[in-house]
Design an enzyme around this catalytic site. Sequence first.
Site, PDB file in Angstrom:
ATOM      1  N   CYS A  70      29.526   3.342  24.037  1.00 52.34           N
ATOM      2  CA  CYS A  70      28.118   3.611  23.787  1.00 52.34           C
ATOM      3  C   CYS A  70      27.666   4.661  24.787  1.00 52.34           C
ATOM      4  O   CYS A  70      28.378   4.981  25.736  1.00 52.34           O
ATOM      5  CB  CYS A  70      27.268   2.350  23.950  1.00 52.34           C
ATOM      6  N   GLY A 104      27.862   7.236  20.109  1.00 47.45           N
ATOM      7  CA  GLY A 104      27.450   6.147  19.230  1.00 47.45           C
ATOM      8  C   GLY A 104      26.489   6.634  18.172  1.00 47.45           C
ATOM      9  O   GLY A 104      25.517   7.313  18.490  1.00 47.45           O
ATOM     10  N   ASN A 141      27.182  -0.170  28.308  1.00 45.69           N
ATOM     11  CA  ASN A 141      28.315   0.500  27.674  1.00 45.69           C
ATOM     12  C   ASN A 141      29.579  -0.217  28.122  1.00 45.69           C
ATOM     13  O   ASN A 141      29.865  -0.287  29.319  1.00 45.69           O
ATOM     14  CB  ASN A 141      28.366   1.970  28.092  1.00 45.69           C
ATOM     15  N   GLY A 142      30.315  -0.775  27.165  1.00 40.57           N
ATOM     16  CA  GLY A 142      31.536  -1.486  27.501  1.00 40.57           C
ATOM     17  C   GLY A 142      31.716  -2.704  26.627  1.00 40.57           C
ATOM     18  O   GLY A 142      31.112  -2.815  25.552  1.00 40.57           O
ATOM     19  N   TYR A 154      39.554  11.560  23.768  1.00 39.90           N
ATOM     20  CA  TYR A 154      38.710  11.673  22.581  1.00 39.90           C
ATOM     21  C   TYR A 154      37.224  11.431  22.797  1.00 39.90           C
ATOM     22  O   TYR A 154      36.390  12.155  22.280  1.00 39.90           O
ATOM     23  CB  TYR A 154      39.218  10.694  21.513  1.00 39.90           C
ATOM     24  N   ASP A 166      46.408  16.983  16.701  1.00 43.91           N
ATOM     25  CA  ASP A 166      45.270  16.066  16.745  1.00 43.91           C
ATOM     26  C   ASP A 166      45.192  15.458  18.131  1.00 43.91           C
ATOM     27  O   ASP A 166      46.187  15.430  18.880  1.00 43.91           O
ATOM     28  CB  ASP A 166      45.411  14.974  15.684  1.00 43.91           C
ATOM     29  N   ASP A 167      43.998  14.941  18.480  1.00 37.91           N
ATOM     30  CA  ASP A 167      43.857  14.315  19.803  1.00 37.91           C
ATOM     31  C   ASP A 167      44.608  12.996  19.877  1.00 37.91           C
ATOM     32  O   ASP A 167      45.148  12.627  20.912  1.00 37.91           O
ATOM     33  CB  ASP A 167      42.379  14.114  20.156  1.00 37.91           C
TER      34      ASP A 167
END
Length: 506
Positions: free
Chosen positions: A2, A28, A102-103, A260, A368-369
């Site tokens: 988030c 998010g 966030n987490g 990412y 791609d990542d």
Amino acid sequence: MCGIVGVISKTPVNQLIYDALLLLQHRGQDAAGIVTAMDTKVFMQKARGFVRDVFRTRNMRALPGNMGLGQVRYPTAGNAYNEEEAQPFYVNAPFGLVLVHNGNLTNAHALKKELFAIDRRHINTESDSEVLLNVVAHELEMAARDLPLTPEQIFKAVRSVHRRIKGSYAVVCLIAGYGLLAFRDPFGIRPLCYGEAELPDGSKQVMLASESVALEGTLHKFVRDVAPGEALFIDLEGRVHAEQCADHPTLQPCVFEFVYLARPDSVIDGMSVYQARLNMGETLAQRVISTMPPSEIDVVIPIPESSRPAAMQLAQKIGKPYREGFVKNRYVGRTFIMPGQAVRKKSVRQKLNAIAQEFKGRNVLLVDDSIVRGTTSKEIVQMAREAGARKVYMASAAPPVRFPNVYGIDMPTKSELIAHDRSIEDIREFIGADALIYQDVAAMKRAVGALNKHIDGFEASCFDGVYITGDVSAADFDAMATQRAAQGDDEDSQRSRLALQSADEQ
């Protein structure tokens, strides 16, 4: 994953928080919320959707005050489709607390029982953030009972919070009438930093945010990252009080932030995300050279957008041209964040379109990542073939994602991971590529860790299966799988209910 922000100023903060959330929107897209405080009264607006959709002019006018919080939500724990689980969360005692997080807490279920049976606190949602808020509230009440609320009492409460909760957490908590409290888990898994700006009257404005880009984009000067286990208390005058509140903190940030999650223009724990991705491209180039002769590759093409720095560096190292072969529709959300595999698969062709002249008759190396579920990669390989590519090779700047993540990334079940219990050849066959080259785990850690010699390690559980908090069991994975299945059912029911409601209104 988030995005969170907190601000204390001498001027209204609603527009400032809105602007910061726009800069964190990549973290998010499920829901957004803002809380502001004027004196001891708080004002809240939160709902599902993008920042631009949740906040209209009338909403912003209803958010007065010089202190506030904001969050953009990406559902990990709890119900992704329940608007009540959008953040921030509020509890009226003690003082009046509002929290953004966030987490992901790994012991939220046990804490919820403990809060009800012992602390006499009721949790009304499935969100671990509400659990966390009530733990903070209880410990603040215990630390400050019959005492004035001072930074010392606040830090005492945070020390108790650290002892009770497990998992990943970067938190900003508004204490009505007092200021902002921010703290980070003892491993520093999820990012948090702060910056300052000087106002025209000479007073100081302080902002806390998940990424440095939110500070820079709102004209704040980056001061530093919040250290693992550290707590900051910013009082109403903008004074920053700091104290280490964990017993044995170590800096082991989530490596997937650099792969990412984070914006490339952010700097996390002293490490440039952009440079980290360049470094990963360089080590990936070595893997490509050891796997196949570069002469078999005509062109290197990134899969937008996170893989671009790695693809550019890889192309330079192997001496092949770098080309943009896919055009991205910027008005479709990031597929990794979208709930529901059917939605994800359907969205690929809406999101990307191939430029045929870059593929026709060529041996193409797509970069791609990461490759998480494999369904998107399969579609993209097929798109390259349909555009005329003679051969399609795929390279991943990250190692195989083999294990569930419990620290805030939406890939918790083994069954969703293409690399779990499958060989590289099995994955190559599934996605339909002529060759598949993955980054090495140790090389990835070296590539990112080289940017900060003070790093103790990385949280890289989805790649190496090591859960650094030491409290994750097979039962936790089973519980997450069950919860995820239940969310899928709820998605269908919510959509049906919304459709029926619309029909009734008409």
